[in-house]
Design an enzyme around this catalytic site. Structure first.
Site, short mmCIF file in Angstrom:
data_model
loop_
_atom_site.label_atom_id
_atom_site.label_comp_id
_atom_site.label_asym_id
_atom_site.label_seq_id
_atom_site.Cartn_x
_atom_site.Cartn_y
_atom_site.Cartn_z
CE1 TYR A 18 -3.44 -2.79 0.69
CE2 TYR A 18 -2.09 -3.34 2.58
CZ TYR A 18 -3.11 -3.64 1.71
OH TYR A 18 -3.78 -4.81 1.88
CE1 TYR A 146 -7.68 -5.78 2.92
CE2 TYR A 146 -7.07 -7.61 4.34
CZ TYR A 146 -6.85 -6.83 3.23
OH TYR A 146 -5.79 -7.12 2.41
CG ASP A 247 -11.72 -13.48 6.33
OD1 ASP A 247 -10.79 -14.10 6.89
OD2 ASP A 247 -11.53 -12.59 5.47
CE LYS A 276 -3.37 -10.76 8.05
NZ LYS A 276 -4.64 -10.36 7.43
#
Ligand SMILES: *Cc1c(COP(=O)(O)O)cnc(C)c1O
Length: 426
Positions: A18, A146, A247, A276
């Site tokens: 980003y 997200y 999620d 993750k």
């Protein structure tokens, strides 16, 4: 190259997450990391308050994880997963199915969280397709979510923080409901289910699935919402025949104080994504789990196969490391209660400051929400001075330290956060 040249080359040729290629921001050059410490080439050590984006739950350079990966390396580092299988993949699936919500029975491995989300969306589509209900092909989610950066994962991220406008209206249009208003640990406002119920009643015949992050909305705003919302949403999805995709990529493996955040609401989703912390943060790896019903229906329908199969699916190094990570979690009984308590005690006094909008902690997550967007550069410089590593975004200064952080290290991290905020906003 000496360190100056490394940094200059990095700035000139290496893209970071980003950022602009012409960004003036200087990255820090890290030589190694050990336990909760990130060591810079200057020799300075920073306490890691980020767990490298939720993932390094057991700290860096962990002997048990190092052993698992090196032992597996001498057996085989990689193996195609089509037509071949191996012990690490099977043993990991076995270990996962023991600890995830009860209804999940099949494991689909992939290489990153975003891909696990793509796989989940495809599973939901193929589930309905297999039953000749191809009209059920849309997705609904809540704002401030997200779910990753690949094309369809991005389409279910919050349209504003996910910057949907950049993509020239090419992202598929999804349905966005308001994010839950009732927050974790406070009273639940029953009236907020009314629009959800109405929406599902009106649109269920076009809906494949409802996707959301259970309890903690991470990169879309670090919001902690009421478990009752998730529990009732689960029931509504059942009632209206809409699949529920949880999620758990950020929340999974103990981060919210439960092994999986779905446990706060005692629900078992139809499909669940993990990533993750799955390998203790050692490598990019993820999985999508689904119920027997989903797996059987897809497999019996047309075309009778699930259309996905990444090259590095079930990578043995990743599987072996993930298995070792789960064994460590079990040994420590997934306990983050002491971290939550210490974060609450240490950060709560900041809520008296004029510039602070809210302070909230859950499990091993501490969030200080400011009233205005923070000056990243200024905060990062001050963090360096305090010997801590944070990566704020928007109005959020937050920490999710490795679970192995000691009481003294966590005190130092908290003191650092307090000092950073006091210095900048005093
Ligand atoms: C990080 C994240 C993803 C994407 O995972 P990547 O491995 O970065 O592709 C998806 N969903 C949630 C909730 C996440 O936090």
């Amino acid at each position: 190259m000496d360190s100056k040249q490394i940094l200059a080359f990095d700035k000139a040729h290496v893209w970071h997450p980003y950022t602009s290629a012409t960004s003036e921001e200087d990255c820090l050059l890290v030589e190694k990391a050990e336990g909760v410490f990130i060591e810079l080439e200057s020799g300075e050590r920073l306490i890691d308050g980020m767990s490298s984006w939720w993932s390094v739950i057991h700290g860096y350079n962990h002997p048990a994880l190092n052993r698992a990966i090196t032992e597996q390396c001498s057996q085989m580092a990689h193996l195609m997963f089509g037509g071949l299988t191996h012990r690490p993949a099977v043993n990991l699936a076995n270990a996962l199915l023991e600890i995830v919500p009860k209804g999940l029975k099949y494991v689909f491995y992939s290489d990153s969280g975003s891909v696990a989300v793509e796989v989940a969306l495809k599973m939901a589509m193929q589930y309905w397709q297999s039953q000749h209900k191809s009209g059920k092909n849309q997705f609904v989610t809540i704002k401030n979510g997200y779910h990753g950066d690949t094309w369809h994962a991005m389409s279910v991220c919050d349209p504003v923080t996910g910057m949907h406008h950049i993509f020239n209206n090419r992202l598929s249009v999804q349905h966005f409901l308001s994010s839950p208003k009732s927050v974790y640990g406070k009273a639940f406002d029953q009236s907020e289910m009314v629009p959800v119920s109405e929406f599902l009643q009106e649109n269920h015949s076009h809906l494949a699935a409802f996707i959301l992050e259970p309890i903690v909305q991470g990169a879309g705003g670090m919001r902690f919402y009421h478990p009752e919302y998730l529990k009732q949403l689960y029931l509504l999805c059942k009632q209206f025949n809409v699949l529920l995709i949880a999620d758990e990529i950020a929340t999974g493996f103990g981060r919210t104080g439960k092994l999986f955040a779905c446990e706060h609401a005692e629900i078992s989703p139809d499909i669940m994504c993990i990533g993750k912390a799955l390998t203790g943060g050692y490598m990019s790896f993820a999985a999508t789990l689904c119920s027997d019903e989903i797996a059987q229906t897809i497999s019996k329908g047309e075309p009778g196969v699930f259309m996905h199969g990444p090259t590095f699916m079930g990578n043995p190094l990743a599987c072996a490391t993930a298995l070792a990570s789960i064994q460590l979690l079990k040994k420590n009984r997934y306990n983050t209660a002491h971290i939550e308590q210490q974060l609450k005690q240490g950060l709560s006094s900041l809520s008296n400051m004029e510039a602070v909008a809210d302070v909230r902690c859950l499990g091993a997550i501490g969030v200080v929400e400011m009233k205005e967007n923070v000056d990243m550069g200024a905060i990062q410089k001050e963090c360096m001075r305090q010997g801590i590593w944070l990566r704020p975004f928007g109005k959020l200064v937050y920490t999710m330290p490795p679970f192995i952080i000691s009481t003294d290290e966590l005190s130092a991290l908290i003191l650092g956060i307090r000092n950073v905020i006091r210095k900048i906003y005093a």
